[in-house]
Motif scaffolding. Structure first.
Motif, mmCIF file in Angstrom:
data_model
loop_
_atom_site.group_PDB
_atom_site.id
_atom_site.type_symbol
_atom_site.label_atom_id
_atom_site.label_comp_id
_atom_site.label_asym_id
_atom_site.label_seq_id
_atom_site.Cartn_x
_atom_site.Cartn_y
_atom_site.Cartn_z
ATOM 1 N N GLU A 139 0.855 -1.191 0.000
ATOM 2 C CA GLU A 139 0.000 0.000 0.000
ATOM 3 C C GLU A 139 0.893 1.245 0.000
ATOM 4 O O GLU A 139 2.020 1.211 0.516
ATOM 5 C CB GLU A 139 -0.890 0.017 1.255
ATOM 6 N N GLU A 140 0.361 2.359 -0.513
ATOM 7 C CA GLU A 140 1.141 3.603 -0.540
ATOM 8 C C GLU A 140 1.546 4.030 0.875
ATOM 9 O O GLU A 140 2.669 4.490 1.097
ATOM 10 C CB GLU A 140 0.337 4.718 -1.208
ATOM 11 N N GLU A 141 0.610 3.838 1.848
ATOM 12 C CA GLU A 141 0.914 4.230 3.231
ATOM 13 C C GLU A 141 2.089 3.418 3.786
ATOM 14 O O GLU A 141 2.928 3.935 4.518
ATOM 15 C CB GLU A 141 -0.311 4.029 4.141
ATOM 16 N N GLU A 142 2.122 2.126 3.431
ATOM 17 C CA GLU A 142 3.226 1.271 3.904
ATOM 18 C C GLU A 142 4.556 1.742 3.306
ATOM 19 O O GLU A 142 5.594 1.724 3.976
ATOM 20 C CB GLU A 142 2.981 -0.182 3.491
ATOM 21 N N ILE A 144 5.336 4.818 2.360
ATOM 22 C CA ILE A 144 5.744 6.058 3.048
ATOM 23 C C ILE A 144 6.339 5.723 4.417
ATOM 24 O O ILE A 144 7.370 6.261 4.818
ATOM 25 C CB ILE A 144 4.538 7.005 3.209
ATOM 26 N N ASP A 145 5.679 4.803 5.114
ATOM 27 C CA ASP A 145 6.134 4.388 6.435
ATOM 28 C C ASP A 145 7.539 3.780 6.357
ATOM 29 O O ASP A 145 8.426 4.102 7.151
ATOM 30 C CB ASP A 145 5.147 3.333 6.964
ATOM 31 N N LEU B 3 6.001 11.775 7.838
ATOM 32 C CA LEU B 3 4.837 11.014 7.378
ATOM 33 C C LEU B 3 3.785 11.945 6.782
ATOM 34 O O LEU B 3 3.157 11.626 5.769
ATOM 35 C CB LEU B 3 4.244 10.210 8.544
ATOM 36 N N GLY B 7 2.513 11.830 2.936
ATOM 37 C CA GLY B 7 1.129 11.725 2.495
ATOM 38 C C GLY B 7 0.776 12.832 1.510
ATOM 39 O O GLY B 7 0.126 12.603 0.481
ATOM 40 N N THR B 10 2.466 12.192 -1.839
ATOM 41 C CA THR B 10 1.795 11.115 -2.575
ATOM 42 C C THR B 10 0.542 11.646 -3.250
ATOM 43 O O THR B 10 0.269 11.367 -4.417
ATOM 44 C CB THR B 10 1.432 9.968 -1.614
ATOM 45 N N ARG B 11 -0.232 12.426 -2.494
ATOM 46 C CA ARG B 11 -1.459 12.990 -3.046
ATOM 47 C C ARG B 11 -1.161 13.899 -4.242
ATOM 48 O O ARG B 11 -1.917 13.958 -5.200
ATOM 49 C CB ARG B 11 -2.174 13.774 -1.938
#
Lengths: 254, 99
Positions: A139-142, A144-145, B3, B7, B10-11
């Motif tokens: 996932e994109e969130e993973e 970034i993390d 973080l 985000g 990414t957006r």
């Protein structure tokens, strides 16, 4: 001096140490590289590229050749093994995670580092987070993390060769671009900040902020991953800042 | 902060490299400027660019010389804007495909 093909390792080392024959040292290194590769192989699959470990091991080998006591009645390889292994272990110690990071993030971070370099080559540009996520199946969130976690990975310099873009060169570039007082002031401050950096960090700073190379271009030139370049840039700027803060403090206390 | 900016990047479909430099620029400002009390990081964007404002702040002399040079390289534009007699650092980043 001619180096006979039949010369023993001890004879080659004598030619190098007492006769200053660099060719003798190079031949010794060449002859002993299988030993280095074998020792590096013991530490493979621990998150560091095998070829990096071989290079680090080779540095250990050269140190051993420089330090070996010719009067000692032992084989050169007997003395070299602990020096090579010590250098490889130091490499791992210096590149340890500085804070606790969950295993899954460490693994994703390592995959991302390789994927980032591959995708940059394939696309001819730096990929977006969405493209990275798709490539590693996360996932994109993973992503970034994991990228954020990777900044906790300490990447201490290995005293890599420094091919000319030294501090003086950097200052002369600044002065060329900005003659006059501003250059003098900047040059002086930059010189003070650079004093806190090792050679590889200085080189990265010069390539990024004076030559204007992108991180991917620096990675290709220096032969390390983009994520490693990112970490070195951060650490170098942090070190420069710390050095200048200290100097500011000294000025104020006068 | 990393973080949050991740985000945001990414957006806005920033590339990895652009996002990393955005984070490095903001970190440089936050770490360098001598903050006077609370620091606010404000982000605004349209289809062309992302503008980050950080402040209010006061800059120590020596470190800001290096930081200024660094920010010139990382951001498409950087300036100190004055608002209510307080200084704010303003960083502008072009969005993907616009730069």
């Amino acid at each position: 001096m001619t180096l006979a093909p039949t010369m023993s390792q001890r004879e080659l080392l004598v030619a190098y140490r007492e006769g200053g024959e660099i060719r003798a040292r190079d031949r010794l290194v060449e002859e002993m590289m299988p030993l280095v590769r074998s020792l590096a192989g013991r530490y493979a699959n621990r998150g560091e590229p095998f070829e990096d470990l071989v290079q680090v091991g080779a540095i250990g080998l050269v140190k051993a050749l420089d330090r070996f006591d010719l009067d000692r009645g032992v084989e050169i390889s007997t003395y070299a093994v602990p020096t090579i292994v010590g250098e490889i272990r130091r490499h791992f110690r210096d590149r340890a995670w500085s804070v606790h990071v969950p295993r899954r993030l460490k693994e994703l971070s390592l995959r991302l580092s390789r994927t980032l370099d591959d995708l940059t080559g394939d696309l001819g540009r730096s990929p977006t987070i969405a493209e990275l996520a798709k490539a590693v199946g996360a996932e994109e969130e993973e992503v970034i993390d994991a990228l954020e976690s990777s900044k906790a990975y300490s990447a201490r310099s290995l005293d890599a060769p420094f091919d000319g873009d030294g501090e003086d060169d950097l200052l002369s570039r600044l002065e060329d671009r900005e003659p006059g007082y501003d250059a003098l002031e900047r040059g002086s401050v930059v010189r003070q900040g650079l004093a806190a950096l090792d050679e590889r960090e200085r080189r990265i700073i010069v390539l990024r902020f004076l030559k204007g190379l992108s991180q991917s271009e620096i990675a290709a030139e220096v032969g390390i991953s983009q994520m490693h370049v990112s970490r070195l840039l951060r650490r170098a700027l942090e070190s420069m800042r710390g050095q200048l803060d200290e100097l500011d403090g000294l000025e104020e206390s006068r | 902060m990393g973080l949050v900016l991740g985000g945001l990047g990414t957006r806005l479909e920033l590339s990895y490299e652009r996002l990393d430099e955005l984070q490095l620029a903001v970190t440089t400002v936050l770490d360098t400027l001598a903050a006077d009390g609370e620091v606010t990081v404000d982000a605004a964007f349209d289809e062309r660019e992302l503008v980050i404002r950080i402040g209010p702040c006061e800059a120590p002399a020596a470190t800001s010389v290096v930081a200024g040079h660094v920010l010139e390289q990382l951001a498409d534009a950087s300036r100190v804007a004055t608002d209510d007699d307080r200084d704010w650092v303003e960083l502008t980043f072009a969005r993907a495909g616009v730069r």
